[in-house]
Design an enzyme around this catalytic site. Structure first.
Site, mmCIF file in Angstrom:
data_model
loop_
_atom_site.group_PDB
_atom_site.id
_atom_site.type_symbol
_atom_site.label_atom_id
_atom_site.label_comp_id
_atom_site.label_asym_id
_atom_site.label_seq_id
_atom_site.Cartn_x
_atom_site.Cartn_y
_atom_site.Cartn_z
ATOM 1 N N ASP A 73 -109.975 52.677 21.917
ATOM 2 C CA ASP A 73 -111.197 53.661 22.215
ATOM 3 C C ASP A 73 -111.812 53.591 20.765
ATOM 4 O O ASP A 73 -113.085 54.003 20.694
ATOM 5 C CB ASP A 73 -110.832 54.982 22.542
ATOM 6 C CG ASP A 73 -110.028 55.849 21.633
ATOM 7 O OD1 ASP A 73 -109.546 55.143 20.761
ATOM 8 O OD2 ASP A 73 -109.933 57.144 21.930
ATOM 9 N N SER A 74 -111.259 53.122 19.772
ATOM 10 C CA SER A 74 -112.092 52.792 18.475
ATOM 11 C C SER A 74 -113.195 51.851 18.827
ATOM 12 O O SER A 74 -114.168 51.748 17.991
ATOM 13 C CB SER A 74 -111.146 52.064 17.510
ATOM 14 O OG SER A 74 -110.508 50.958 18.293
ATOM 15 N N ASP A 112 -106.922 51.681 26.323
ATOM 16 C CA ASP A 112 -106.910 52.897 25.928
ATOM 17 C C ASP A 112 -107.521 53.997 26.981
ATOM 18 O O ASP A 112 -108.587 53.512 27.253
ATOM 19 C CB ASP A 112 -107.584 53.035 24.368
ATOM 20 C CG ASP A 112 -106.947 53.958 23.397
ATOM 21 O OD1 ASP A 112 -106.028 54.704 23.853
ATOM 22 O OD2 ASP A 112 -107.417 54.186 22.244
ATOM 23 N N LYS A 142 -102.794 53.233 27.002
ATOM 24 C CA LYS A 142 -102.437 54.334 25.747
ATOM 25 C C LYS A 142 -103.088 55.491 25.857
ATOM 26 O O LYS A 142 -104.207 55.487 26.525
ATOM 27 C CB LYS A 142 -102.488 53.626 24.539
ATOM 28 C CG LYS A 142 -102.293 54.538 23.323
ATOM 29 C CD LYS A 142 -102.461 53.709 22.055
ATOM 30 C CE LYS A 142 -103.847 53.718 21.428
ATOM 31 N NZ LYS A 142 -104.148 55.018 21.123
ATOM 32 N N GLU A 144 -103.440 59.649 24.024
ATOM 33 C CA GLU A 144 -103.048 60.679 22.792
ATOM 34 C C GLU A 144 -102.359 61.874 23.364
ATOM 35 O O GLU A 144 -102.799 62.420 24.369
ATOM 36 C CB GLU A 144 -104.488 60.743 22.186
ATOM 37 C CG GLU A 144 -105.019 59.404 21.471
ATOM 38 C CD GLU A 144 -106.234 59.537 20.802
ATOM 39 O OE1 GLU A 144 -106.586 61.039 20.195
ATOM 40 O OE2 GLU A 144 -106.694 58.748 20.465
ATOM 41 N N GLU A 211 -99.890 57.622 13.831
ATOM 42 C CA GLU A 211 -101.073 57.299 13.174
ATOM 43 C C GLU A 211 -101.184 58.422 11.854
ATOM 44 O O GLU A 211 -101.138 59.594 11.989
ATOM 45 C CB GLU A 211 -102.210 57.376 13.875
ATOM 46 C CG GLU A 211 -103.444 57.318 13.063
ATOM 47 C CD GLU A 211 -104.692 56.910 13.911
ATOM 48 O OE1 GLU A 211 -104.644 56.577 15.096
ATOM 49 O OE2 GLU A 211 -105.845 56.434 13.293
#
Ligand code: KIV
Length: 295
Positions: A73-74, A112, A142, A144, A211
């Site tokens: 999602d970057s 993501d 993925k 978070e 991270e």
């Protein structure tokens, strides 16, 4: 006449043979699977994951042998120019996933789940992840978070969707973290991180991104888990390392790189020089020359 199950006969033996291959220099004729990544942890082979957001760069990284590509999602920052990952949507990420999947034949492609697309419930997570696999062609997703996403991780895993977890600095929570700062510092925070990581593993996660955490904490998590850890700003002791490709290749624009970023190339300068040369040659009339012109 062939029976319906015939195509599976001998497959298990073949798969077990393949399992002895390494991520680098082995596994040449099929996609990397989560079992290969697990095998790398067992054998102690270190590996890399890169982000990718389009067909062309995904092809380059696949050719380079990068075993795992993350459509992060970057993309919010490096593709769409938002100032955080919060605004990016499933509909903005899905086309990027399709491009990356089409550009690869070997790397496992992980999509993501963006902010707001999975937190509400296991059902919401399942609906979103299903879109990334069915419509995007990804092989894993993925998400978070620690304890708060355990039911999501369990539901996805039970539904046959491999889940990569992500703890430490979780950029989607920038507003509650109060900025992009080191996580897991101090005994209590380190213990919470380790507890979260173990719970995510127990819920079925196949790997976990750590991270921006102290190396000592990342090392403790890595030795406590049987699934691979993938570090970004987490020191050298994790099983794998991940970088956003624009950081890895020096295409950051004006933003100051984080301490953990190493630029392995200066693609920004190469692109700027190429654009300048193209313009110079057009302006003086040396391009296109005969060589580049049809009769
Ligand atoms: O979105 C992303 O690029 C990521 C990596 C930095 C792990 O989550």
């Amino acid at each position: 006449m062939n029976e319906p199950g015939d195509r599976f006969i001998g497959l298990e033996e073949k798969r077990d043979e393949a399992m002895t291959e390494t991520l680098y220099g082995g596994v040449t004729n099929r996609r990397i699977t989560i079992r290969d990544l697990q095998q790398a942890k067992t054998s102690g082979e270190r590996w890399t994951m890169l982000t990718a957001y389009d067909y062309s760069t995904a092809r380059c990284f696949d050719d380079a042998g990068t075993p795992a590509l993350l459509v992060g999602d970057s993309a919010a920052n490096v593709v769409y120019g938002y100032d955080s990952t919060v605004p990016v949507t499933v509909d903005e990420l899905l086309p990027l996933v399709r491009g990356v999947v089409r550009g690869t034949s070997r790397a496992i492609v992980i999509a993501d789940l963006p902010f707001g697309s999975y937190e509400a419930s296991a059902e919401q997570a399942l609906a979103t992840a299903t879109r990334f696999l069915k419509e995007g062609g990804a092989q894993a997703v993925k998400l978070e978070g620690g304890q708060r996403v355990l039911s999501q991780v369990e539901a996805l895993t039970n539904a046959g969707i491999p889940v990569m977890a992500h703890v430490g600095l979780t950029p989607q929570s920038v507003n509650t973290l109060g900025g992009y700062r080191v996580q897991g510092r101090g005994e209590e925070a380190a213990h919470r991180l380790l507890t979260d990581a173990k719970a995510l593993q127990n819920a079925g996660a196949f790997a976990i991104v750590l991270e921006v955490v102290p190396a000592s904490v990342a090392n403790a998590v890595t030795s406590a888990l049987h699934i691979p850890t993938i570090g970004i700003g987490a020191g050298a002791g994790t099983d794998a390392q991940v970088l956003v490709w624009q950081d890895m290749a020096g295409l950051r624009g004006s933003r100051k790189p984080a301490k953990f970023v190493k630029e392995f190339a200066d693609v920004g300068t190469i692109l700027r020089d190429a654009a300048t040369c193209f313009a110079d040659e057009v302006r003086v009339g040396s391009y296109p020359s005969e060589e580049h012109t049809y009769e």
